[in-house]
Enzyme design. Sequence first.
Site, PDB file in Angstrom:
ATOM      1  N   ASP A   4       0.846  -1.194   0.000  1.00  0.00           N
ATOM      2  CA  ASP A   4       0.000   0.000   0.000  1.00  0.00           C
ATOM      3  C   ASP A   4       0.884   1.247   0.000  1.00  0.00           C
ATOM      4  O   ASP A   4       1.743   1.402   0.865  1.00  0.00           O
ATOM      5  CB  ASP A   4      -0.891  -0.018   1.248  1.00  0.00           C
ATOM      6  CG  ASP A   4      -2.025   0.986   1.197  1.00  0.00           C
ATOM      7  OD1 ASP A   4      -1.792   2.122   0.747  1.00  0.00           O
ATOM      8  OD2 ASP A   4      -3.145   0.641   1.614  1.00  0.00           O
ATOM      9  N   CYS A  17      -7.109   3.463  -1.885  1.00  0.00           N
ATOM     10  CA  CYS A  17      -7.046   2.027  -1.584  1.00  0.00           C
ATOM     11  C   CYS A  17      -8.151   1.192  -2.222  1.00  0.00           C
ATOM     12  O   CYS A  17      -7.908   0.363  -3.098  1.00  0.00           O
ATOM     13  CB  CYS A  17      -7.058   1.822  -0.074  1.00  0.00           C
ATOM     14  SG  CYS A  17      -5.701   2.653   0.788  1.00  0.00           S
ATOM     15  N   LYS A  68      -4.099  -7.619   3.863  1.00  0.00           N
ATOM     16  CA  LYS A  68      -5.037  -6.581   3.447  1.00  0.00           C
ATOM     17  C   LYS A  68      -5.635  -6.881   2.080  1.00  0.00           C
ATOM     18  O   LYS A  68      -4.916  -7.062   1.100  1.00  0.00           O
ATOM     19  CB  LYS A  68      -4.319  -5.222   3.410  1.00  0.00           C
ATOM     20  CG  LYS A  68      -5.237  -4.049   3.120  1.00  0.00           C
ATOM     21  CD  LYS A  68      -4.506  -2.731   3.289  1.00  0.00           C
ATOM     22  CE  LYS A  68      -5.445  -1.557   3.116  1.00  0.00           C
ATOM     23  NZ  LYS A  68      -4.769  -0.268   3.373  1.00  0.00           N
ATOM     24  N   HIS A  94      -2.945  24.941  -9.263  1.00  0.00           N
ATOM     25  CA  HIS A  94      -4.209  24.557  -9.881  1.00  0.00           C
ATOM     26  C   HIS A  94      -5.264  24.501  -8.778  1.00  0.00           C
ATOM     27  O   HIS A  94      -4.979  24.062  -7.659  1.00  0.00           O
ATOM     28  CB  HIS A  94      -4.049  23.193 -10.558  1.00  0.00           C
ATOM     29  CG  HIS A  94      -5.231  22.768 -11.356  1.00  0.00           C
ATOM     30  ND1 HIS A  94      -6.332  22.155 -10.787  1.00  0.00           N
ATOM     31  CD2 HIS A  94      -5.504  22.845 -12.687  1.00  0.00           C
ATOM     32  CE1 HIS A  94      -7.218  21.877 -11.722  1.00  0.00           C
ATOM     33  NE2 HIS A  94      -6.749  22.293 -12.887  1.00  0.00           N
ATOM     34  N   ASP A 120      -1.192  -0.652  -4.501  1.00  0.00           N
ATOM     35  CA  ASP A 120      -2.468  -0.098  -4.945  1.00  0.00           C
ATOM     36  C   ASP A 120      -2.320   1.317  -5.501  1.00  0.00           C
ATOM     37  O   ASP A 120      -3.077   1.741  -6.367  1.00  0.00           O
ATOM     38  CB  ASP A 120      -3.511  -0.139  -3.822  1.00  0.00           C
ATOM     39  CG  ASP A 120      -3.045   0.541  -2.539  1.00  0.00           C
ATOM     40  OD1 ASP A 120      -1.885   0.990  -2.481  1.00  0.00           O
ATOM     41  OD2 ASP A 120      -3.852   0.606  -1.585  1.00  0.00           O
ATOM     42  N   HIS A 121      -1.347   2.055  -5.010  1.00  0.00           N
ATOM     43  CA  HIS A 121      -1.053   3.412  -5.476  1.00  0.00           C
ATOM     44  C   HIS A 121       0.286   3.818  -4.880  1.00  0.00           C
ATOM     45  O   HIS A 121       0.947   3.004  -4.219  1.00  0.00           O
ATOM     46  CB  HIS A 121      -2.156   4.405  -5.067  1.00  0.00           C
ATOM     47  CG  HIS A 121      -2.522   4.310  -3.618  1.00  0.00           C
ATOM     48  ND1 HIS A 121      -1.711   4.760  -2.610  1.00  0.00           N
ATOM     49  CD2 HIS A 121      -3.609   3.768  -3.003  1.00  0.00           C
ATOM     50  CE1 HIS A 121      -2.271   4.521  -1.443  1.00  0.00           C
ATOM     51  NE2 HIS A 121      -3.425   3.907  -1.648  1.00  0.00           N
TER      52      HIS A 121
END
Length: 535
Positions: free
Chosen positions: A41, A81, A129, A252, A314-315
């Site tokens: 994760d 997640c 997880k 931004h 996941d990222h």
Amino acid sequence: MGSGGPLLLLRGLLLVGAAYCAAPRPPRHSSRPNVLLVACDSFDGRLTFYPGNQTVDLPFINFMKRHGSVFLNAYTNSPICCPSRAAMWSGLFTHLTESWNNFKGLDPDYVTWMDLMQKHGYYTQKYGKLDYTSGHHSVSNRVEAWTRDVEFLLRQEGRPKVNLTGDRRHVRVMKTDWQVTDKAVTWIKKEAVNLTQPFALYLGLNLPHPYPSPYAGENFGSSTFLTSPYWLEKVKYEAIKIPTWTALSEMHPVDYYSSYTKNCTGEFTKQEVRRIRAFYYAMCAETDAMLGEIISALQDTDLLKKTIIMFTSDHGELAMEHRQFYKMSMYEGSSHVPLLVMGPGIRKQQQVSAVVSLVDIYPTMLDLARIPVLQNLSGYSLLPLLLEKAEDEVPRRGPRPSWVLSEFHGCNVNASTYMLRTDQWKYITYSDGVSVPPQLFDLSADPDELTNVAIKFPETVQSLDKILRSIVNYPKVSSTVQNYNKKQFISWKQSLGQNYSNVIANLRWHQDWLKEPKKYEDAIDRWLSQREQRK
């Protein structure tokens, strides 16, 4: 971890490297390989290749690179997640799974790639997880996602901080992850070694996700980067890059909202930023050691040469890039994930430059198991990019597209976000494609994504937006998400009855909320009174 620690494990793997390379590659039509997926994760994929890999020692990831392939451009399909994992386990883009936030994922009975592998003769086992089904995560996380269209600006996270624990002998910092790693190792040594059928093993880790901070007080949420001196010594401080920040007034509008809600608009010294990044890299080193435990267990049982191993996340983690920590962004630190594959038949020491994403794992697993690939999947098998010999390629549907898609609809961002990544360009657009200005980055010339060139290259923006709209009707999806958020909030509010004001005042944003509670309740009431968005 065994009594010898990570160093002894690494020495053992170095000794078996030659034997592994010399192991015969099983013919394509021999027994199917075992498959192992280790998914952590918040791991920044750029740490798995140069120059990011110069920052911290990751010996077991390097072992996978020597004996397998590393993808240089692998991306999450949603940088948070549950939606990301829903995409990975379903093989479908987020707008198809409708996993809009960390509370809404796949239905519990959704058929995953592991379900199909089990149906077709694989012994399957999962540890750690998962986080891809609905109904998880805190009330704060849900409400913050549902109310992102409300016209207020409230800090939702604690100011990121570091915490050093233990001494140089303290190896097992993240106890939960080590416990599930131990369970997976035990299963390999006691169960997998005796199986007469191929197995598919999944290990899910929490690291290097930041740790929870105290709920009340100056810091709250999950904003603590925690490690020990043992892991911090694996980090090369001189190689840590201090990110360049755009002035708050020039950010931004969506980036400013994210930076504010993540409590990152205050002053940070270079030393603070360096320490946050160093502690994060140390947490990545601990993650790498858990991967090493699994690889070593496979070697000890003579299963390594029979097993395809994948490592991903996941990222990523911004770690103070673009004045943010956490994920929830399409910037590289958040959206770029690691993806390494090694095993029988996989090319060794290969760097794959093709753009790929986590939805590709589903069809890849089916290909490995010799299961016909479903035609409705968003992803494409990775095997044609990995196999040593052309004749090993499996039948597949059409050519792989030259783009990947990522989208985000959760908290800490006040507009649905869509990212199209090609070999050179990263195009990011928001909401209905009109109300919020788009961003365009030339990653070949601007890898740090500091210069938005959307105005400079209008034809490129138009071309990429056309491709994006051919994949997803994103204005319609954004409207769907807005309506979903409002309906979910109304249902939650009604369930609380008279307790609504007290409950909402004590969510993670309580410090800002309690300064002007009437103002923020009125803002919610105005939002609720607005007409539903047309689809």
